[in-house]
Design a protein around this motif. Structure first.
Motif, mmCIF file in Angstrom:
data_model
loop_
_atom_site.group_PDB
_atom_site.id
_atom_site.type_symbol
_atom_site.label_atom_id
_atom_site.label_comp_id
_atom_site.label_asym_id
_atom_site.label_seq_id
_atom_site.Cartn_x
_atom_site.Cartn_y
_atom_site.Cartn_z
ATOM 1 N N CYS A 131 30.766 -65.866 -62.936
ATOM 2 C CA CYS A 131 29.600 -66.113 -62.080
ATOM 3 C C CYS A 131 29.644 -67.571 -61.645
ATOM 4 O O CYS A 131 29.564 -68.471 -62.492
ATOM 5 N N LYS A 132 29.746 -67.803 -60.352
ATOM 6 C CA LYS A 132 29.973 -69.169 -59.860
ATOM 7 C C LYS A 132 28.828 -70.120 -60.160
ATOM 8 O O LYS A 132 29.031 -71.330 -60.224
ATOM 9 N N HIS A 133 27.613 -69.610 -60.378
ATOM 10 C CA HIS A 133 26.479 -70.489 -60.674
ATOM 11 C C HIS A 133 26.233 -70.648 -62.170
ATOM 12 O O HIS A 133 25.253 -71.263 -62.562
ATOM 13 N N GLY A 134 27.091 -70.060 -63.008
ATOM 14 C CA GLY A 134 26.932 -70.172 -64.460
ATOM 15 C C GLY A 134 25.834 -69.258 -64.972
ATOM 16 O O GLY A 134 25.502 -68.241 -64.366
ATOM 17 N N SER A 135 25.244 -69.653 -66.083
ATOM 18 C CA SER A 135 24.181 -68.845 -66.684
ATOM 19 C C SER A 135 22.888 -69.014 -65.891
ATOM 20 O O SER A 135 22.742 -69.926 -65.065
ATOM 21 N N LEU A 136 21.939 -68.150 -66.168
ATOM 22 C CA LEU A 136 20.641 -68.237 -65.508
ATOM 23 C C LEU A 136 19.959 -69.564 -65.836
ATOM 24 O O LEU A 136 19.366 -70.206 -64.961
ATOM 25 N N ILE A 137 20.066 -69.999 -67.081
ATOM 26 C CA ILE A 137 19.469 -71.277 -67.478
ATOM 27 C C ILE A 137 20.102 -72.427 -66.690
ATOM 28 O O ILE A 137 19.389 -73.308 -66.194
ATOM 29 N N GLN A 138 21.424 -72.406 -66.563
ATOM 30 C CA GLN A 138 22.099 -73.461 -65.796
ATOM 31 C C GLN A 138 21.622 -73.468 -64.351
ATOM 32 O O GLN A 138 21.357 -74.526 -63.771
ATOM 33 N N TRP A 139 21.503 -72.290 -63.756
ATOM 34 C CA TRP A 139 21.055 -72.206 -62.369
ATOM 35 C C TRP A 139 19.650 -72.774 -62.208
ATOM 36 O O TRP A 139 19.371 -73.535 -61.284
ATOM 37 N N VAL A 140 18.736 -72.417 -63.125
ATOM 38 C CA VAL A 140 17.359 -72.912 -63.045
ATOM 39 C C VAL A 140 17.332 -74.438 -63.171
ATOM 40 O O VAL A 140 16.630 -75.113 -62.415
ATOM 41 N N GLN A 141 18.128 -74.969 -64.102
ATOM 42 C CA GLN A 141 18.150 -76.425 -64.299
ATOM 43 C C GLN A 141 18.744 -77.148 -63.096
ATOM 44 O O GLN A 141 18.247 -78.197 -62.698
ATOM 45 N N GLU A 142 19.809 -76.599 -62.519
ATOM 46 C CA GLU A 142 20.487 -77.278 -61.420
ATOM 47 C C GLU A 142 19.797 -77.062 -60.074
ATOM 48 O O GLU A 142 19.661 -77.986 -59.277
ATOM 49 N N ALA A 143 19.369 -75.836 -59.792
ATOM 50 C CA ALA A 143 18.785 -75.519 -58.481
ATOM 51 C C ALA A 143 17.304 -75.857 -58.399
ATOM 52 O O ALA A 143 16.772 -76.032 -57.306
ATOM 53 N N GLN A 144 16.638 -75.933 -59.550
ATOM 54 C CA GLN A 144 15.198 -76.160 -59.607
ATOM 55 C C GLN A 144 14.480 -75.275 -58.581
ATOM 56 O O GLN A 144 13.871 -75.754 -57.618
ATOM 57 N N PRO A 145 14.552 -73.953 -58.790
ATOM 58 C CA PRO A 145 13.996 -73.018 -57.810
ATOM 59 C C PRO A 145 12.481 -73.110 -57.699
ATOM 60 O O PRO A 145 11.789 -73.461 -58.658
ATOM 61 N N ASP A 146 11.996 -72.757 -56.504
ATOM 62 C CA ASP A 146 10.550 -72.719 -56.292
ATOM 63 C C ASP A 146 10.015 -71.383 -56.838
ATOM 64 O O ASP A 146 10.788 -70.512 -57.222
ATOM 65 N N PRO A 147 8.704 -71.202 -56.891
ATOM 66 C CA PRO A 147 8.134 -69.968 -57.458
ATOM 67 C C PRO A 147 8.629 -68.682 -56.778
ATOM 68 O O PRO A 147 8.819 -67.665 -57.443
ATOM 69 N N VAL A 148 8.853 -68.721 -55.478
ATOM 70 C CA VAL A 148 9.332 -67.520 -54.779
ATOM 71 C C VAL A 148 10.750 -67.164 -55.240
ATOM 72 O O VAL A 148 11.063 -65.999 -55.486
ATOM 73 N N GLN A 149 11.612 -68.166 -55.395
ATOM 74 C CA GLN A 149 12.980 -67.929 -55.875
ATOM 75 C C GLN A 149 12.955 -67.421 -57.321
ATOM 76 O O GLN A 149 13.714 -66.513 -57.669
ATOM 77 N N LYS A 150 12.087 -67.979 -58.142
ATOM 78 C CA LYS A 150 11.969 -67.521 -59.529
ATOM 79 C C LYS A 150 11.530 -66.062 -59.573
ATOM 80 O O LYS A 150 12.038 -65.270 -60.366
ATOM 81 N N GLN A 151 10.580 -65.698 -58.721
ATOM 82 C CA GLN A 151 10.107 -64.314 -58.657
ATOM 83 C C GLN A 151 11.239 -63.386 -58.234
ATOM 84 O O GLN A 151 11.398 -62.301 -58.786
ATOM 85 N N SER A 152 12.051 -63.812 -57.288
ATOM 86 C CA SER A 152 13.182 -63.013 -56.825
ATOM 87 C C SER A 152 14.190 -62.783 -57.956
ATOM 88 O O SER A 152 14.682 -61.667 -58.155
ATOM 89 N N VAL A 153 14.486 -63.833 -58.696
ATOM 90 C CA VAL A 153 15.438 -63.714 -59.810
ATOM 91 C C VAL A 153 14.859 -62.822 -60.901
ATOM 92 O O VAL A 153 15.570 -61.976 -61.465
ATOM 93 N N LEU A 154 13.590 -62.984 -61.214
ATOM 94 C CA LEU A 154 12.959 -62.137 -62.223
ATOM 95 C C LEU A 154 13.036 -60.669 -61.805
ATOM 96 O O LEU A 154 13.322 -59.793 -62.631
ATOM 97 N N ARG A 155 12.817 -60.391 -60.544
ATOM 98 C CA ARG A 155 12.939 -59.015 -60.040
ATOM 99 C C ARG A 155 14.357 -58.483 -60.261
ATOM 100 O O ARG A 155 14.542 -57.343 -60.684
ATOM 101 N N GLN A 156 15.368 -59.304 -60.000
ATOM 102 C CA GLN A 156 16.759 -58.888 -60.208
ATOM 103 C C GLN A 156 17.041 -58.590 -61.678
ATOM 104 O O GLN A 156 17.716 -57.611 -62.006
#
Length: 186
Positions: free
Chosen positions: A141-166
């Motif tokens: 996975c090119k973005h690493g783990s989910l934790i790594q992605w959250v730390q690096e991308a610092q997603p907004d609430p809409v992006q977090k909701q999208s990932v949670l749905r996935q």
């Protein structure tokens, strides 16, 4: 000259074989998933079907760690190590487990995960033993783990909701196959 040409031919042949095996494995996983969904009674009534379902997807390879280039550790856990590596020019992840007397729990997990077909579930492609450990080869996975992605991308609430749905869709796929994930983490 000739040696370089032969090595290139070997590389091309390995790559073609890998792609063919991946396509064949995907078709088998599709058929098994359909059979499990539409004919669950087969699992309990026919020994041949049960044997096939219990072993599907697990490709035991005659590989060694030396077959993988550019190995580097990316995570260390309680009883496992994750290595990022290259095989035939493709980036993969190797999950290492020390061999124990009873590996049935690991093997059951491997077979169950291999059967799952969902875009949000990492695919296992092979398993092999080397140097006293078992290795599971899986997609990178090119973005690493989910934790790594959250730390690096610092997603907004809409992006977090999208990932949670996935994540929830992946869990629903697992539950449809009667698999409960007891160790969810990023």
């Amino acid at each position: 000259g000739k040696l370089a040409a032969a090595e290139e031919q070997l590389f091309q042949a390995r790559q073609a074989l890998r792609q063919n095996n991946a396509a064949k494995r995907e078709q088998i996983v599709d058929l098994v998933s359909l059979a499990q969904y539409h004919f669950p009674e087969l699992l309990h009534s026919h020994e041949d079907v049960k044997t096939f379902m219990d072993s599907d997807g697990l490709q035991i390879k005659d590989r060694r760690l030396t077959d993988y280039d550019k190995r580097r550790p990316i995570a260390v856990g309680r009883s496992k190590l994750l290595l990022c590596s290259m095989l035939d020019g493709v980036q993969v992840i190797l999950k290492e487990f020390p061999l124990h007397n009873d590996m049935r729990g690991y093997m059951k997990e491997i077979v169950n995960v291999q059967r799952l077909k969902h875009r949000n579930i990492i695919r296992y492609s092979a398993v092999f033993e080397d140097e006293g450990s078992m290795y599971i080869e899986m997609e990178h996975c090119k973005h690493g783990s989910l934790i790594q992605w959250v730390q690096e991308a610092q997603p907004d609430p809409v992006q977090k909701q999208s990932v949670l749905r996935q994540v929830l869709l992946a869990l629903a796929c697992m539950h449809d196959q009667k698999i409960a994930h007891c160790d969810i983490k990023g």
